[in-house]
Design an enzyme around this catalytic site. Structure first.
Site, PDB file in Angstrom:
ATOM      1  N   GLN A 103       0.845  -1.197   0.000  1.00  0.00           N
ATOM      2  CA  GLN A 103       0.000   0.000   0.000  1.00  0.00           C
ATOM      3  C   GLN A 103       0.884   1.253   0.000  1.00  0.00           C
ATOM      4  O   GLN A 103       1.540   1.547   1.007  1.00  0.00           O
ATOM      5  CB  GLN A 103      -0.879  -0.046   1.256  1.00  0.00           C
ATOM      6  CG  GLN A 103      -1.858   1.077   1.400  1.00  0.00           C
ATOM      7  CD  GLN A 103      -2.473   1.080   2.797  1.00  0.00           C
ATOM      8  OE1 GLN A 103      -2.068   0.303   3.660  1.00  0.00           O
ATOM      9  NE2 GLN A 103      -3.415   1.951   3.019  1.00  0.00           N
ATOM     10  N   SER A 106       1.322   6.630   2.350  1.00  0.00           N
ATOM     11  CA  SER A 106       2.022   7.638   3.170  1.00  0.00           C
ATOM     12  C   SER A 106       3.279   8.175   2.501  1.00  0.00           C
ATOM     13  O   SER A 106       3.981   7.454   1.802  1.00  0.00           O
ATOM     14  CB  SER A 106       2.435   7.037   4.515  1.00  0.00           C
ATOM     15  OG  SER A 106       1.338   6.463   5.154  1.00  0.00           O
ATOM     16  N   GLU A 221      -8.832  -1.398   5.818  1.00  0.00           N
ATOM     17  CA  GLU A 221      -7.620  -1.541   6.639  1.00  0.00           C
ATOM     18  C   GLU A 221      -7.980  -1.512   8.126  1.00  0.00           C
ATOM     19  O   GLU A 221      -7.473  -2.284   8.923  1.00  0.00           O
ATOM     20  CB  GLU A 221      -6.636  -0.417   6.312  1.00  0.00           C
ATOM     21  CG  GLU A 221      -5.311  -0.578   7.019  1.00  0.00           C
ATOM     22  CD  GLU A 221      -4.284   0.433   6.558  1.00  0.00           C
ATOM     23  OE1 GLU A 221      -4.656   1.421   5.891  1.00  0.00           O
ATOM     24  OE2 GLU A 221      -3.097   0.236   6.869  1.00  0.00           O
TER      25      GLU A 221
HETATM   26  C1  LIG Z   1       3.546  -0.436  11.611  1.00  0.00           C
HETATM   27  C2  LIG Z   1       3.186   0.562  10.550  1.00  0.00           C
HETATM   28  C3  LIG Z   1       2.913   0.125   9.272  1.00  0.00           C
HETATM   29  C4  LIG Z   1       2.567   1.047   8.267  1.00  0.00           C
HETATM   30  N1  LIG Z   1       2.351   0.572   6.997  1.00  0.00           N
HETATM   31  C5  LIG Z   1       2.050   1.459   6.006  1.00  0.00           C
HETATM   32  C6  LIG Z   1       1.852   1.009   4.667  1.00  0.00           C
HETATM   33  O1  LIG Z   1       1.977  -0.183   4.358  1.00  0.00           O
HETATM   34  N2  LIG Z   1       1.561   1.913   3.705  1.00  0.00           N
HETATM   35  C7  LIG Z   1       1.423   3.247   3.979  1.00  0.00           C
HETATM   36  O2  LIG Z   1       1.114   4.008   3.067  1.00  0.00           O
HETATM   37  N3  LIG Z   1       1.623   3.726   5.245  1.00  0.00           N
HETATM   38  C8  LIG Z   1       1.938   2.854   6.261  1.00  0.00           C
HETATM   39  N4  LIG Z   1       2.157   3.328   7.546  1.00  0.00           N
HETATM   40  C9  LIG Z   1       2.116   4.780   7.784  1.00  0.00           C
HETATM   41  C10 LIG Z   1       0.916   5.260   8.585  1.00  0.00           C
HETATM   42  O3  LIG Z   1      -0.262   5.198   7.823  1.00  0.00           O
HETATM   43  C11 LIG Z   1       1.227   6.701   9.043  1.00  0.00           C
HETATM   44  O4  LIG Z   1       2.346   6.624   9.898  1.00  0.00           O
HETATM   45  C12 LIG Z   1       0.048   7.337   9.772  1.00  0.00           C
HETATM   46  O5  LIG Z   1      -1.004   7.591   8.891  1.00  0.00           O
HETATM   47  C13 LIG Z   1       0.452   8.665  10.477  1.00  0.00           C
HETATM   48  O6  LIG Z   1       1.100   9.532   9.596  1.00  0.00           O
HETATM   49  P1  LIG Z   1       2.498  10.197   9.980  1.00  0.00           P
HETATM   50  O7  LIG Z   1       3.417   9.114  10.433  1.00  0.00           O
HETATM   51  O8  LIG Z   1       2.921  11.029   8.809  1.00  0.00           O
HETATM   52  O9  LIG Z   1       2.192  11.128  11.224  1.00  0.00           O
HETATM   53  P2  LIG Z   1       1.581  12.615  11.190  1.00  0.00           P
HETATM   54  O10 LIG Z   1       0.400  12.644  10.288  1.00  0.00           O
HETATM   55  O11 LIG Z   1       2.670  13.580  10.919  1.00  0.00           O
HETATM   56  O12 LIG Z   1       1.043  12.778  12.661  1.00  0.00           O
HETATM   57  C14 LIG Z   1       1.874  13.204  13.751  1.00  0.00           C
HETATM   58  C15 LIG Z   1       1.006  13.418  14.972  1.00  0.00           C
HETATM   59  O13 LIG Z   1       0.045  14.482  14.741  1.00  0.00           O
HETATM   60  C16 LIG Z   1      -1.285  14.045  14.983  1.00  0.00           C
HETATM   61  N5  LIG Z   1      -2.222  14.655  14.016  1.00  0.00           N
HETATM   62  C17 LIG Z   1      -2.019  14.806  12.686  1.00  0.00           C
HETATM   63  N6  LIG Z   1      -3.096  15.377  12.109  1.00  0.00           N
HETATM   64  C18 LIG Z   1      -4.012  15.577  13.090  1.00  0.00           C
HETATM   65  C19 LIG Z   1      -5.332  16.131  13.119  1.00  0.00           C
HETATM   66  N7  LIG Z   1      -5.909  16.565  12.001  1.00  0.00           N
HETATM   67  N8  LIG Z   1      -5.985  16.166  14.302  1.00  0.00           N
HETATM   68  C20 LIG Z   1      -5.395  15.716  15.442  1.00  0.00           C
HETATM   69  N9  LIG Z   1      -4.130  15.203  15.482  1.00  0.00           N
HETATM   70  C21 LIG Z   1      -3.466  15.125  14.322  1.00  0.00           C
HETATM   71  C22 LIG Z   1      -1.234  12.535  14.763  1.00  0.00           C
HETATM   72  O14 LIG Z   1      -2.273  11.881  15.455  1.00  0.00           O
HETATM   73  C23 LIG Z   1       0.159  12.176  15.330  1.00  0.00           C
HETATM   74  O15 LIG Z   1       0.108  12.047  16.720  1.00  0.00           O
HETATM   75  C24 LIG Z   1       2.492   2.431   8.558  1.00  0.00           C
HETATM   76  C25 LIG Z   1       2.778   2.881   9.865  1.00  0.00           C
HETATM   77  C26 LIG Z   1       3.125   1.973  10.853  1.00  0.00           C
HETATM   78  C27 LIG Z   1       3.430   2.478  12.241  1.00  0.00           C
END
Ligand SMILES: Cc1cc2nc3c(=O)[nH]c(=O)nc-3n(C[C@H](O)[C@H](O)[C@H](O)COP(=O)(O)OP(=O)(O)OC[C@H]3O[C@@H](n4cnc5c(N)ncnc54)[C@H](O)[C@@H]3O)c2cc1C
Length: 406
Positions: A103, A106, A221
Site C-alpha cells: 500500500q 504515506s 484496513e
Molecule cells: C507499523 C506501521 C505500518 C505502516 N504501513 C504502512 C503502509 O503499508 N503503507 C502506507 O502508506 N503507510 C503505512 N504506515 C504509515 C501510517 O499510515 C502513518 O504513519 C500514519 O497515517 C500517520 O502519519 P504520519 O506518520 O505522517 O504522522 P503525522 O500525520 O505527521 O502525525 C503526527 C502526529 O500528529 C497528529 N495529528 C495529525 N493530524 C491531526 C489532526 N488533524 N488532528 C489531530 N491530530 C493530528 C497525529 O495523530 C500524530 O500524533 C504504517 C505505519 C506503521 C506504524
C-alpha cells in the site's frame, strides 16, 4: 451450502497438486470468495458466506485463499470501484496468490494529512510517469504490485486531484529501501519513484477520483486490523507445503505484530511466574485490561456481523482500532509493572526471552499504523457524533495554493 462445498471439495481437492493449480480451481469454482459477483469469480452469495466457506475449507482439510493486503485491501477496493478491465486484470491473480501487493499511500509530508501528498503521475502516451517518494510501505520489498495514490491534477483542490493506480513494483524506476525500526525489525520501506511507469489502463476507479477509492482501502484496513495466521491443519502434500511456505514468507514481515498488540495473552502467566499474581494493585490492572479486551471483542463481533449482513465497513472499525491502541498501551504498562526494570533487557537470556522489551518498543506502532488515534477520534466525532467538521480553510483551494507539510 456446507454440503455443496463438501461435495465440490471431495471431487476436486488433491493434496498432491500444486498450490497454484488448486487456487485456480478454487477461483474458477466461485468458492474462493462466494460473496463476490458470479462475473468476478464469486457466487453472488451474501457476505456471511465468505467466513463460513473459509472455516469449512479448513475443516475439510483443504487450503483457502492467500494471506496479505492483496486479499484484504486491493481486492475489495478494485471490486468496489472497477473499472471492469481492472477487475479482469487483477482479481484473479490476487485470489491465486500469483501477485502480492503493498500500500503506497504515506509520504514524508503526508500521513494523517494523506490528501496533501505530492507524488506525481503525468500521462505520457499510453503510460503514467511517476515521480516522488513514499514511506512506511509495509512489504514493499517483496510486493509485485502497489496501491499507489498519486497527484494527477495540481490545480484541483487537494482531495480532488488524486488518482489511484496499480503500479508494477519490479521495474527500474522503483527503488525500495528498507527501514530499520527501534525494535530491530525491518518490515517497512522507503520507496522512491524516478520516472517509474504505470500502464494507462491501471487506474482504479476514475482519474481524479482517487480519494474516494483510497477511503475504501482505509475502511477495509481498519476492519482487518487484527491479522490471523491460517492454521493449515490440512492433509500433507505439495499444496499444503507451498501454502505453509507462502504464509511463512508473508508473516516473516510481521513477527513483531503480536508484541505490537501488547501480548495480553502472556500477562497472567507472567504475573504468576514473577510471584506478583496476589498483589492487589497488579490484579486490579490485569482485571481492567481483560475487561476492556472482552468488551472490544464484542465490538469486533458486531463489526463482523455487520459485514456478514452485507454492510460496508462503518465506525466500528475506528472504535475497534482505538480500543486496540488502548489495550496495547495498557498491556505494556502491566507487563512493565510485573517485570520491573528487568523488562528493559532484550535478548533470549533476558526475563521472558526479551519479549517484554520487544512489547515496549513495538506498542507505539499500534496507535499509528492505519491512521492514528487522533484521526480515528476525528472520524468518530464527525461521522458518528455529528460534530462540526475539522476546520480546513484550504479544502477548496487549488492544491498549489494550500499549506503543506514537509
Ligand atoms: C507499523 C506501521 C505500518 C505502516 N504501513 C504502512 C503502509 O503499508 N503503507 C502506507 O502508506 N503507510 C503505512 N504506515 C504509515 C501510517 O499510515 C502513518 O504513519 C500514519 O497515517 C500517520 O502519519 P504520519 O506518520 O505522517 O504522522 P503525522 O500525520 O505527521 O502525525 C503526527 C502526529 O500528529 C497528529 N495529528 C495529525 N493530524 C491531526 C489532526 N488533524 N488532528 C489531530 N491530530 C493530528 C497525529 O495523530 C500524530 O500524533 C504504517 C505505519 C506503521 C506504524
Amino acid at each position: 451450502m456446507r454440503a455443496q462445498l463438501a461435495e465440490w471439495v471431495a471431487g476436486q481437492w488433491d493434496p498432491g497438486m500444486s498450490l497454484r493449480e488448486w487456487r485456480r480451481l478454487l477461483a474458477s469454482s466461485g468458492w474462493a470468495v462466494p460473496s463476490w459477483p458470479q462475473r468476478w469469480h464469486g457466487k453472488g452469495m451474501p457476505a456471511w458466506a465468505d467466513d463460513l466457506v473459509a472455516s469449512e475449507l479448513i475443516r475439510l482439510g483443504a487450503v483457502g485463499t492467500p494471506v496479505g493486503s492483496g486479499m484484504t485491501l486491493a481486492a475489495p477496493t478494485i471490486l468496489a470501484h472497477g473499472p471492469d478491465h481492472g477487475r479482469e486484470r487483477f482479481l484473479r491473480t490476487i485470489l491465486t496468490g500469483e501477485q502480492t501487493w503493498c500500500q503506497l499511500f504515506s509520504e514524508p509530508g503526508a500521513g494523517s494529512d494523506l490528501a496533501g501528498l505530492s507524488t506525481s503521475a503525468v500521462l505520457d502516451g499510453g503510460e503514467w510517469v511517476i515521480n516522488g517518494q513514499k514511506v512506511w510501505t509495509t512489504s514493499a520489498h517483496h510486493a509485485d504490485l502497489g496501491m499507489l495514490l498519486a497527484r494527477t491534477d495540481w490545480n484541483a483542490p487537494k482531495h480532488r486531484g488524486l488518482t489511484y493506480l496499480a503500479i508494477p513494483m519490479k521495474q527500474p524506476g522503483v527503488l525500495v529501501r528498507p527501514l530499520r525500526q527501534m525494535n530491530f525489525h525491518q518490515s517497512f520501506n522507503e520507496v522512491f519513484f524516478t520516472d517509474a511507469r504505470v500502464p494507462r489502463a491501471n487506474v482504479i476507479g476514475e482519474v481524479g477520483d482517487g480519494w474516494k477509492v483510497a477511503l475504501t482501502t482505509l475502511a477495509y484496513e481498519r476492519r482487518f486490523g487484527a491479522m490471523t495466521r491460517p492454521g493449515y491443519d490440512v492433509r500433507p502434500g505439495r499444496a499444503l507445503d507451498e501454502a505453509r511456505a507462502e504464509a511463512a514468507d508473508h508473516f516473516a514481515t510481521y513477527t513483531w505484530y503480536p508484541q505490537r498488540a501488547g501480548r495480553v495473552d502472556l500477562i497472567v502467566e507472567h504475573a504468576q511466574a514473577a510471584g506478583v499474581s496476589d498483589d492487589p494493585a497488579v490484579r486490579q490492572e490485569i482485571a481492567r485490561l481483560l475487561t476492556i479486551q472482552h468488551a472490544s471483542r464484542w465490538t469486533a463481533q458486531r463489526a463482523q456481523d455487520a459485514r456478514a449482513a452485507g454492510r460496508r465497513p462503518g465506525a466500528e472499525g475506528s472504535i475497534g482500532k482505538l480500543a486496540a491502541s488502548d489495550i496495547a498501551r495498557g498491556a505494556a504498562r502491566v507487563h512493565s509493572r510485573i517485570a520491573a526494570a528487568a523488562g528493559l533487557l532484550s535478548g533470549h537470556d533476558a526475563p521472558f526471552d526479551g519479549t517484554i522489551a520487544e512489547i515496549l518498543l513495538s506498542v507505539p506502532a499500534q496507535s499509528i499504523a492505519g491512521g492514528t488515534d487522533e484521526i480515528q477520534r476525528n472520524i468518530l466525532g464527525e461521522k458518528v457524533l455529528g460534530l462540526p467538521r475539522e476546520p480546513a480553510p484550504d479544502r477548496d483551494l487549488p492544491f498549489t495554493q494550500t499549506r503543506r507539510n514537509g
